[in-house]
Motif scaffolding. Structure first.
Motif, PDB file in Angstrom:
ATOM      1  N   ARG A 151      75.302 -42.084 -35.160  1.00  0.00           N
ATOM      2  CA  ARG A 151      74.666 -40.957 -34.479  1.00  0.00           C
ATOM      3  C   ARG A 151      74.409 -39.818 -35.461  1.00  0.00           C
ATOM      4  O   ARG A 151      73.330 -39.217 -35.472  1.00  0.00           O
ATOM      5  CB  ARG A 151      75.547 -40.479 -33.319  1.00  0.00           C
ATOM      6  N   GLY A 152      75.396 -39.537 -36.294  1.00  0.00           N
ATOM      7  CA  GLY A 152      75.215 -38.488 -37.297  1.00  0.00           C
ATOM      8  C   GLY A 152      74.149 -38.861 -38.307  1.00  0.00           C
ATOM      9  O   GLY A 152      73.381 -38.011 -38.769  1.00  0.00           O
ATOM     10  N   ALA A 153      74.084 -40.143 -38.665  1.00  0.00           N
ATOM     11  CA  ALA A 153      73.081 -40.601 -39.627  1.00  0.00           C
ATOM     12  C   ALA A 153      71.678 -40.404 -39.079  1.00  0.00           C
ATOM     13  O   ALA A 153      70.759 -40.009 -39.818  1.00  0.00           O
ATOM     14  CB  ALA A 153      73.318 -42.068 -39.965  1.00  0.00           C
ATOM     15  N   LEU A 154      71.482 -40.671 -37.788  1.00  0.00           N
ATOM     16  CA  LEU A 154      70.167 -40.481 -37.186  1.00  0.00           C
ATOM     17  C   LEU A 154      69.749 -39.014 -37.236  1.00  0.00           C
ATOM     18  O   LEU A 154      68.600 -38.690 -37.546  1.00  0.00           O
ATOM     19  CB  LEU A 154      70.175 -40.984 -35.738  1.00  0.00           C
ATOM     20  N   THR A 155      70.684 -38.119 -36.969  1.00  0.00           N
ATOM     21  CA  THR A 155      70.386 -36.682 -37.031  1.00  0.00           C
ATOM     22  C   THR A 155      69.991 -36.267 -38.444  1.00  0.00           C
ATOM     23  O   THR A 155      69.018 -35.528 -38.639  1.00  0.00           O
ATOM     24  CB  THR A 155      71.607 -35.869 -36.570  1.00  0.00           C
ATOM     25  N   LEU A 156      70.737 -36.747 -39.432  1.00  0.00           N
ATOM     26  CA  LEU A 156      70.419 -36.410 -40.824  1.00  0.00           C
ATOM     27  C   LEU A 156      69.072 -36.996 -41.230  1.00  0.00           C
ATOM     28  O   LEU A 156      68.275 -36.343 -41.913  1.00  0.00           O
ATOM     29  CB  LEU A 156      71.518 -36.921 -41.749  1.00  0.00           C
ATOM     30  N   PHE A 157      68.816 -38.221 -40.831  1.00  0.00           N
ATOM     31  CA  PHE A 157      67.530 -38.851 -41.136  1.00  0.00           C
ATOM     32  C   PHE A 157      66.377 -38.020 -40.581  1.00  0.00           C
ATOM     33  O   PHE A 157      65.406 -37.726 -41.280  1.00  0.00           O
ATOM     34  CB  PHE A 157      67.510 -40.263 -40.559  1.00  0.00           C
ATOM     35  N   ARG A 158      66.482 -37.643 -39.323  1.00  0.00           N
ATOM     36  CA  ARG A 158      65.415 -36.868 -38.696  1.00  0.00           C
ATOM     37  C   ARG A 158      65.207 -35.520 -39.377  1.00  0.00           C
ATOM     38  O   ARG A 158      64.094 -34.982 -39.395  1.00  0.00           O
ATOM     39  CB  ARG A 158      65.728 -36.649 -37.216  1.00  0.00           C
ATOM     40  N   SER A 159      66.268 -34.964 -39.957  1.00  0.00           N
ATOM     41  CA  SER A 159      66.158 -33.643 -40.578  1.00  0.00           C
ATOM     42  C   SER A 159      65.262 -33.657 -41.808  1.00  0.00           C
ATOM     43  O   SER A 159      64.882 -32.582 -42.312  1.00  0.00           O
ATOM     44  CB  SER A 159      67.556 -33.122 -40.964  1.00  0.00           C
ATOM     45  N   ASN A 160      64.889 -34.832 -42.291  1.00  0.00           N
ATOM     46  CA  ASN A 160      64.022 -34.894 -43.467  1.00  0.00           C
ATOM     47  C   ASN A 160      62.615 -34.394 -43.183  1.00  0.00           C
ATOM     48  O   ASN A 160      61.888 -34.034 -44.123  1.00  0.00           O
ATOM     49  CB  ASN A 160      63.991 -36.318 -44.030  1.00  0.00           C
ATOM     50  N   ARG A 161      62.220 -34.356 -41.934  1.00  0.00           N
ATOM     51  CA  ARG A 161      60.946 -33.708 -41.621  1.00  0.00           C
ATOM     52  C   ARG A 161      61.008 -32.236 -42.034  1.00  0.00           C
ATOM     53  O   ARG A 161      60.075 -31.712 -42.655  1.00  0.00           O
ATOM     54  CB  ARG A 161      60.623 -33.819 -40.130  1.00  0.00           C
ATOM     55  N   GLY A 162      62.114 -31.579 -41.683  1.00  0.00           N
ATOM     56  CA  GLY A 162      62.281 -30.183 -42.073  1.00  0.00           C
ATOM     57  C   GLY A 162      62.322 -30.010 -43.573  1.00  0.00           C
ATOM     58  O   GLY A 162      61.711 -29.084 -44.125  1.00  0.00           O
ATOM     59  N   ALA A 163      63.021 -30.916 -44.265  1.00  0.00           N
ATOM     60  CA  ALA A 163      63.094 -30.840 -45.722  1.00  0.00           C
ATOM     61  C   ALA A 163      61.706 -30.959 -46.335  1.00  0.00           C
ATOM     62  O   ALA A 163      61.328 -30.198 -47.244  1.00  0.00           O
ATOM     63  CB  ALA A 163      64.010 -31.939 -46.261  1.00  0.00           C
ATOM     64  N   GLY A 164      60.917 -31.897 -45.842  1.00  0.00           N
ATOM     65  CA  GLY A 164      59.575 -32.095 -46.373  1.00  0.00           C
ATOM     66  C   GLY A 164      58.644 -30.933 -46.086  1.00  0.00           C
ATOM     67  O   GLY A 164      57.812 -30.560 -46.926  1.00  0.00           O
ATOM     68  N   LEU A 165      58.783 -30.335 -44.907  1.00  0.00           N
ATOM     69  CA  LEU A 165      57.955 -29.181 -44.571  1.00  0.00           C
ATOM     70  C   LEU A 165      58.311 -27.975 -45.432  1.00  0.00           C
ATOM     71  O   LEU A 165      57.432 -27.169 -45.779  1.00  0.00           O
ATOM     72  CB  LEU A 165      58.104 -28.849 -43.085  1.00  0.00           C
ATOM     73  N   ILE A 166      59.582 -27.841 -45.780  1.00  0.00           N
ATOM     74  CA  ILE A 166      60.004 -26.759 -46.674  1.00  0.00           C
ATOM     75  C   ILE A 166      59.298 -26.886 -48.018  1.00  0.00           C
ATOM     76  O   ILE A 166      58.766 -25.909 -48.564  1.00  0.00           O
ATOM     77  CB  ILE A 166      61.534 -26.778 -46.862  1.00  0.00           C
ATOM     78  N   LEU A 167      59.274 -28.091 -48.563  1.00  0.00           N
ATOM     79  CA  LEU A 167      58.612 -28.310 -49.849  1.00  0.00           C
ATOM     80  C   LEU A 167      57.109 -28.045 -49.732  1.00  0.00           C
ATOM     81  O   LEU A 167      56.517 -27.390 -50.613  1.00  0.00           O
ATOM     82  CB  LEU A 167      58.863 -29.732 -50.328  1.00  0.00           C
ATOM     83  N   PHE A 168      56.484 -28.526 -48.682  1.00  0.00           N
ATOM     84  CA  PHE A 168      55.056 -28.300 -48.496  1.00  0.00           C
ATOM     85  C   PHE A 168      54.750 -26.811 -48.383  1.00  0.00           C
ATOM     86  O   PHE A 168      53.777 -26.313 -48.970  1.00  0.00           O
ATOM     87  CB  PHE A 168      54.577 -29.035 -47.245  1.00  0.00           C
ATOM     88  N   ALA A 169      55.592 -26.083 -47.651  1.00  0.00           N
ATOM     89  CA  ALA A 169      55.383 -24.636 -47.507  1.00  0.00           C
ATOM     90  C   ALA A 169      55.501 -23.931 -48.854  1.00  0.00           C
ATOM     91  O   ALA A 169      54.700 -23.042 -49.167  1.00  0.00           O
ATOM     92  CB  ALA A 169      56.392 -24.059 -46.510  1.00  0.00           C
ATOM     93  N   GLY A 170      56.490 -24.339 -49.657  1.00  0.00           N
ATOM     94  CA  GLY A 170      56.663 -23.714 -50.962  1.00  0.00           C
ATOM     95  C   GLY A 170      55.479 -23.960 -51.883  1.00  0.00           C
ATOM     96  O   GLY A 170      54.983 -23.036 -52.547  1.00  0.00           O
ATOM     97  N   LEU A 171      55.006 -25.194 -51.946  1.00  0.00           N
ATOM     98  CA  LEU A 171      53.868 -25.519 -52.805  1.00  0.00           C
ATOM     99  C   LEU A 171      52.587 -24.840 -52.306  1.00  0.00           C
ATOM    100  O   LEU A 171      51.778 -24.345 -53.104  1.00  0.00           O
ATOM    101  CB  LEU A 171      53.677 -27.038 -52.864  1.00  0.00           C
ATOM    102  N   SER A 172      52.409 -24.798 -50.989  1.00  0.00           N
ATOM    103  CA  SER A 172      51.214 -24.168 -50.433  1.00  0.00           C
ATOM    104  C   SER A 172      51.220 -22.660 -50.677  1.00  0.00           C
ATOM    105  O   SER A 172      50.182 -22.062 -50.998  1.00  0.00           O
ATOM    106  CB  SER A 172      51.116 -24.447 -48.927  1.00  0.00           C
ATOM    107  N   ALA A 173      52.405 -22.041 -50.523  1.00  0.00           N
ATOM    108  CA  ALA A 173      52.513 -20.604 -50.784  1.00  0.00           C
ATOM    109  C   ALA A 173      52.235 -20.301 -52.243  1.00  0.00           C
ATOM    110  O   ALA A 173      51.627 -19.270 -52.588  1.00  0.00           O
ATOM    111  CB  ALA A 173      53.896 -20.103 -50.382  1.00  0.00           C
ATOM    112  N   ASP A 174      52.678 -21.187 -53.132  1.00  0.00           N
ATOM    113  CA  ASP A 174      52.412 -20.994 -54.552  1.00  0.00           C
ATOM    114  C   ASP A 174      50.906 -21.023 -54.821  1.00  0.00           C
ATOM    115  O   ASP A 174      50.372 -20.184 -55.562  1.00  0.00           O
ATOM    116  CB  ASP A 174      53.121 -22.065 -55.362  1.00  0.00           C
ATOM    117  N   ALA A 175      50.219 -22.002 -54.210  1.00  0.00           N
ATOM    118  CA  ALA A 175      48.766 -22.069 -54.373  1.00  0.00           C
ATOM    119  C   ALA A 175      48.086 -20.810 -53.845  1.00  0.00           C
ATOM    120  O   ALA A 175      47.160 -20.271 -54.475  1.00  0.00           O
ATOM    121  CB  ALA A 175      48.219 -23.304 -53.661  1.00  0.00           C
ATOM    122  N   LEU A 176      48.551 -20.317 -52.688  1.00  0.00           N
ATOM    123  CA  LEU A 176      47.958 -19.124 -52.090  1.00  0.00           C
ATOM    124  C   LEU A 176      48.126 -17.908 -52.988  1.00  0.00           C
ATOM    125  O   LEU A 176      47.164 -17.172 -53.242  1.00  0.00           O
ATOM    126  CB  LEU A 176      48.595 -18.865 -50.722  1.00  0.00           C
TER     127      LEU A 176
END
Length: 315
Positions: A285-310
């Motif tokens: 159950r904990g593994a599923l929660t951690l797995f799903r949290s990778n969407r947030g991790a990926g969005l953080i990276l995308f936001a950082g790279l996009s903000a840098d471009a802006l």
């Protein structure tokens, strides 16, 4: 019936209260489950490397933001191809899925969908993906078509190799090449570094996901990285995530990213580090929660790279 498989035919890793279960016509539901529409984290994880690559290309090309049209195409393509890939995987794995508690209620092993109907559904989704791919330049189309090789062989790797997640990584990371190819019509070192980093990320998070099935996999003889790493699970995932963060940082450097981009990479790395510290062996159950949290991790990276471009575009 245990907590990992529900009597209504909805797998336990589906999102509770999802519109597929609440609003979709009942005859459609098995097909929507087959495409994993009720588990949106899958297409998010396929999409995010595409968006990272688009943001990285925007930095390198001195654009203010990632191409919105490309990002929309990647979104549609990710949903379609995630569904096609899942359908293909379930056709190939229907006998194995029947032996694993978490997957035995999937539409094919449970008899909700016949294999030939699933094959037709697969073709329809693949054609949607092809229609999306053909909107890009010729070089990007060729790059996209090459992704079919790891997609085709992945379902069979869990039968013959101890680390099938590596082949999954080859397929799920492909978007890291696509965003760059769509802008520059070629592949350069930053895109290749981003692809390598995304591959390590996929191996890490899918190892976490495999913790859910480790006991059933042992009984059925299914190979997985969770079984391979065993008591060294946290160390192995930590090494995958550390390498992913390093390679993504090198990709950002190669594209000419600034401080904000590096802060995005650092925040991404910190999120992955939290996952490693929170990971527990055989805690499905904990593994599923951690797995799903990778969407947030990926969005953080995308936001950082996009903000840098802006910021670079406005300066």
């Amino acid at each position: 019936m245990s907590g990992t498989a529900l009597q209504d035919g909805r797998p336990a890793d589906a999102v509770a209260g999802h519109w597929v279960e609440r609003a979709a016509p009942r005859p459609w539901r098995p097909y929507l489950r087959l495409a994993r529409i009720d588990r949106p984290v899958g297409w998010w994880l396929l999409l995010l490397p595409c968006w990272w690559s688009a943001a990285l290309a925007a930095i390198a090309a001195d654009r203010t933001f990632p191409d919105p049209w490309h990002c929309l195409l990647f979104l549609i393509g990710a949903v379609a191809m995630r569904g096609a890939g899942s359908t293909y995987n379930d056709i190939a794995d229907r006998d194995l899925d029947a032996q694993v508690e978490r997957t035995r209620l999937r539409p094919l092993p449970s008899g909700q969908v016949r294999p030939r109907h699933a094959a037709v559904f697969l073709v329809v989704q693949a054609l949607i993906g092809l229609a999306v791919l053909l909107q890009f330049n010729d070089q990007a189309v060729v790059v996209g078509l090459c992704s079919l090789v790891p997609v085709a062989i992945y379902p069979f790797m869990k039968r013959v190799m101890p680390l099938p997640q590596a082949v999954l990584g080859l397929a799920f990371s492909w978007g890291a090449l696509m965003g760059w190819a769509a802008v520059f019509a070629r592949l350069d070192p930053p895109a290749l570094l981003l692809y390598a980093g995304a591959l390590c990320w996929v191996v890490g998070y899918d190892t976490i996901y495999a913790v859910q099935d480790i006991e059933d996999d042992e009984i059925a003889g299914i190979r997985s990285s969770a079984r391979l790493f065993g008591r060294r699970l946290r160390l192995a995932v930590g090494l995958c995530y550390a390498l992913a963060s390093l390679l993504v940082a090198l990709a950002a450097r190669g594209a000419g990213a600034g401080l904000v981009g590096y802060l995005g990479v650092a925040a991404f790395a910190a999120h992955l580090g939290w996952q490693v510290l929170s990971l527990r062996e055989r805690d499905g159950r904990g593994a599923l929660t951690l797995f799903r949290s990778n969407r947030g991790a990926g969005l953080i990276l995308f936001a950082g790279l996009s903000a840098d471009a802006l910021l670079r575009g406005l300066s």
